[in-house]
Design an enzyme around this catalytic site. Structure first.
Site, PDB file in Angstrom:
ATOM      1  N   GLU A   1       4.894 -36.185 -11.729  1.00  0.00           N
ATOM      2  CA  GLU A   1       5.336 -36.170 -13.115  1.00  0.00           C
ATOM      3  C   GLU A   1       6.017 -37.485 -13.511  1.00  0.00           C
ATOM      4  O   GLU A   1       5.529 -38.561 -13.207  1.00  0.00           O
ATOM      5  CB  GLU A   1       6.195 -34.924 -13.366  1.00  0.00           C
ATOM      6  CG  GLU A   1       5.420 -33.639 -13.058  1.00  0.00           C
ATOM      7  CD  GLU A   1       6.225 -32.379 -13.263  1.00  0.00           C
ATOM      8  OE1 GLU A   1       7.079 -32.346 -14.157  1.00  0.00           O
ATOM      9  OE2 GLU A   1       5.983 -31.403 -12.528  1.00  0.00           O
TER      10      GLU A   1
ATOM     11  N   ASP B   1       6.587 -24.266 -19.502  1.00  0.00           N
ATOM     12  CA  ASP B   1       6.801 -25.078 -18.310  1.00  0.00           C
ATOM     13  C   ASP B   1       8.284 -25.003 -17.948  1.00  0.00           C
ATOM     14  O   ASP B   1       9.097 -24.413 -18.674  1.00  0.00           O
ATOM     15  CB  ASP B   1       6.359 -26.522 -18.576  1.00  0.00           C
ATOM     16  CG  ASP B   1       5.933 -27.234 -17.294  1.00  0.00           C
ATOM     17  OD1 ASP B   1       6.437 -26.880 -16.216  1.00  0.00           O
ATOM     18  OD2 ASP B   1       5.091 -28.154 -17.381  1.00  0.00           O
TER      19      ASP B   1
END
Length: 624
Positions: free
Chosen positions: A464, A264
């Site tokens: 997020e 990521d």
């Protein structure tokens, strides 16, 4: 490539006459090997190309950088394997699709000019449509997908990559030119973190890990998924980016995954705490654990130099580098990038096409969930009559985060689509007056003699960590608006949110309650079911709690006491006179019918109340 072939042929014809060309000829022939031949098996092409690469070229292939760094010089000097757009990273503000293709093709030309001409792969976060691109169709966020659809999520792989006819047994499958390499993420268990906090620890036993969290990855590998992204989160205290047992032993070993694992965004940095405090260790731990390509995305020289140094010191074996690069090349060959490396301008008009918008509108209809329909002892309120008043809303939260920008955007000029307000206006009878009011007073409904109030409230856009919440309440003035409107008139409350929120104290005051989740750009789909063109069929894909102190709460828990249980959803029948036949092709003027215009994809919290009064063309208008 043609010029190289021509040079090779001419050089061979001059052997013995011009000695300097002999060496050039042999070099050209060597570089023209098996890997250039699409008729050869993919693994043979991979083996051939890998054998021609030096360490610097291999490490370059393992490096993914952000587009802002991707100059032609950087791509060529560091042999960069992949470029990506982070959330909101675009060629320029309001860039057209053509400008996107121009940018990517320019980068690709630089990659093709390197010694071996290995094309780069361009990465995007297409979370719910091509959401970085202006005027692309924005689909509902997956939080609202019916749980029956969730069970079939791997069918999405067929849409991205093409349908593999057989079990791919871990081999990546991409049906070439009009398809893309998909990515299953975030591996693994990121949905089970403690308190639901982003990047947190998932505490789990083997039964839950392999029986629940791992299930979708087993199916993804069988369908030929090209890439899998590691999660920021941890499993029982071990960071996934450094979890060799799950990345290498299980995913690549037991499941036989042969695509590549990508990190990521700055994912390897976060192996340490604080992040990036020992970057060499992070490189070593992640690559040895099984990460194949690293989303750097900015400090590419530090990663590139650091990885080369670790290999030369034998801290990372060359066999691990060769395995990683082989996987990356395998995906590129499977995509057909060596044969068709450039973007196809003939596909530009597919972005935001009517066909895609109609599909998104259908997804909205099937995703929204009817949680309440009428107070006890009273008849159902939905579907609303078209020839009576209904209340409308100018919705700003339709798309949530990961739309144009990472955290979403505010304003009406970012992309194309249809708001819920415009969907209502396009659906009701022409004699129905739609009155729109932001932040109405506590007596506005009674003074306006409204027949119905449609109250649309919800969360501000987030993505997020910015979405972490320990109270899960609807921001002000949303709850006050519900109180004010619902005490004065029959009200339909539509919640636009990325998750269940606290609503239990207000349910008794509400006539009808709808969970719209984050429906995306096609708000007409909400009006479709509100007024009975289609029936409500959506079911909850997750449990809706009463209070946050009940969390975590899962179906089957001993003390399972939800407000609305997993799989719940009331259904309505379409009104026969207005229902549009299933399967009928959308009209070419759908945008006009739906009153489509430039809308705000993801405005900040401006809770709005749509109010409509019925004003029929008679001396005594009927009040409903």
């Amino acid at each position: 490539m043609k010029s190289n072939t021509t040079m090779s042929r001419k050089s061979v014809s001059l052997v013995g006459l011009v000695l300097p060309c002999c060496h050039a000829s042999l070099t050209e022939q060597r570089l023209q090997g098996i890997f250039k031949d699409p008729k050869e098996p993919i693994d043979e092409r991979v083996k051939d190309l890998l054998g021609k690469m030096n360490l610097e070229e291999k490490v370059g292939q393992m490096t993914q950088i952000e587009r802002k760094n991707a100059s032609a010089e950087v791509l060529k000097s560091y042999f960069i394997g992949s470029v990506l757009s982070g959330g909101g990273s675009t060629p320029k503000v309001n860039a057209t699709v053509k400008e996107w293709v121009d940018m990517v093709n320019g980068m690709q030309q630089a990659s093709l000019s390197t010694r071996l001409g290995i094309p780069m792969i361009y990465g995007i976060d297409a979370v719910h449509g091509h959401n970085n691109v202006m005027n692309a169709t924005i689909f509902p966020h997956n939080v609202g997908l019916d749980h029956r659809i969730v069970q079939q999520l791997t069918e999405i792989i067929d849409g991205f990559q093409g349908e593999a006819k057989t079990d791919m047994k871990g081999m990546p499958y991409v049906n070439r030119k009009t398809k893309v390499a998909g990515s299953s993420k975030h591996y693994v268990g990121d949905g089970g973190t403690v308190k639901g906090i982003n990047e947190n620890n998932t505490i789990v036993d083997d039964s839950a890990l392999y029986g629940m969290h791992m299930a979708a990855y087993v199916n993804s590998v069988a369908k030929g998924i090209a890439t899998i992204m590691a999660s920021y989160s941890s499993i029982n205290g071990v960071k996934m980016h450094a979890h060799k047992q799950l990345l290498t032993d299980y995913l690549k070993g037991k499941l036989g995954f042969k695509g590549f694992i990508i990190s990521d965004w700055e994912g390897i940095d976060r192996i340490t705490s604080p992040a990036h405090s020992n970057y060499n260790y992070s490189i070593q731990a992640s690559i040895n654990a099984g990460i194949d390509m690293v989303m750097v995305p900015y400090n590419y020289t530090e990663f590139y130099d650091g990885l080369i140094d670790l290999v030369k010191k034998n801290a990372i074996p060359m066999s691990r580098i060769d395995d990683a690069v082989s996987r990356i090349l395998r995906v590129k060959f499977a995509m057909g990038l060596f044969e068709n490396p450039l973007g196809d301008y003939s596909l530009i008009n597919e972005v935001g096409s009517q066909k895609h918008r109609e599909l998104a509108r259908q997804a909205v209809r099937k995703s929204i969930v009817l949680l309440k329909n009428g107070k006890p002892g009273n008849p159902p309120i939905l579907p609303l009559p078209k020839n009576a008043g209904s209340h409308a809303n100018n919705l700003g939260y339709q798309c949530g985060g990961w739309t144009i920008e990472w955290q979403g955007v505010s304003g009406n000029n970012w992309t194309a689509g249809t708001t819920i307000l415009d969907g209502i206006k396009a659906t009701v009878d022409k004699r129905t007056k739609v009155v729109y009011k932001k932040k109405p007073s506590d007596t506005y409904s009674s003074k306006g003699k409204m027949d119905y109030g449609i109250v649309v409230v919800g969360e501000v856009p987030y993505a997020e960590t910015n979405g972490d919440s320990q109270n899960l309440t609807i921001p002000a003035p949303g709850l006050a608006v519900i109180e004010n409107v619902c005490k004065e008139t029959k009200c339909v409350v539509i919640i636009v949110s990325g998750r269940p929120v606290v609503i239990e104290p207000y349910v008794d005051k509400i006539d009808a309650l709808v969970a719209a989740w984050l429906p995306g750009s096609e708000g007409q789909g909400v009006a479709d079911v509100l007024f009975g063109d289609y029936g409500f069929t959506g079911k909850l894909a997750r449990t809706w709690f009463k209070r946050v102190d009940q969390l975590p709460m899962n179906y089957g828990d001993p003390k399972y006491d939800p407000l609305f249980p997993f799989g719940f959803g009331l259904e309505t029948k379409p009104i026969p006179s207005t229902k549009k036949p299933e399967g009928k092709k959308p009209k070419d003027n759908y945008r006009d019918d739906a009153n489509t215009h430039q809308i705000n994809n993801c405005p900040k919290a401006t809770h709005t109340v749509p109010l409509i009064s019925s004003q029929r063309s008679t001396k005594s208008p009927r009040k409903i």
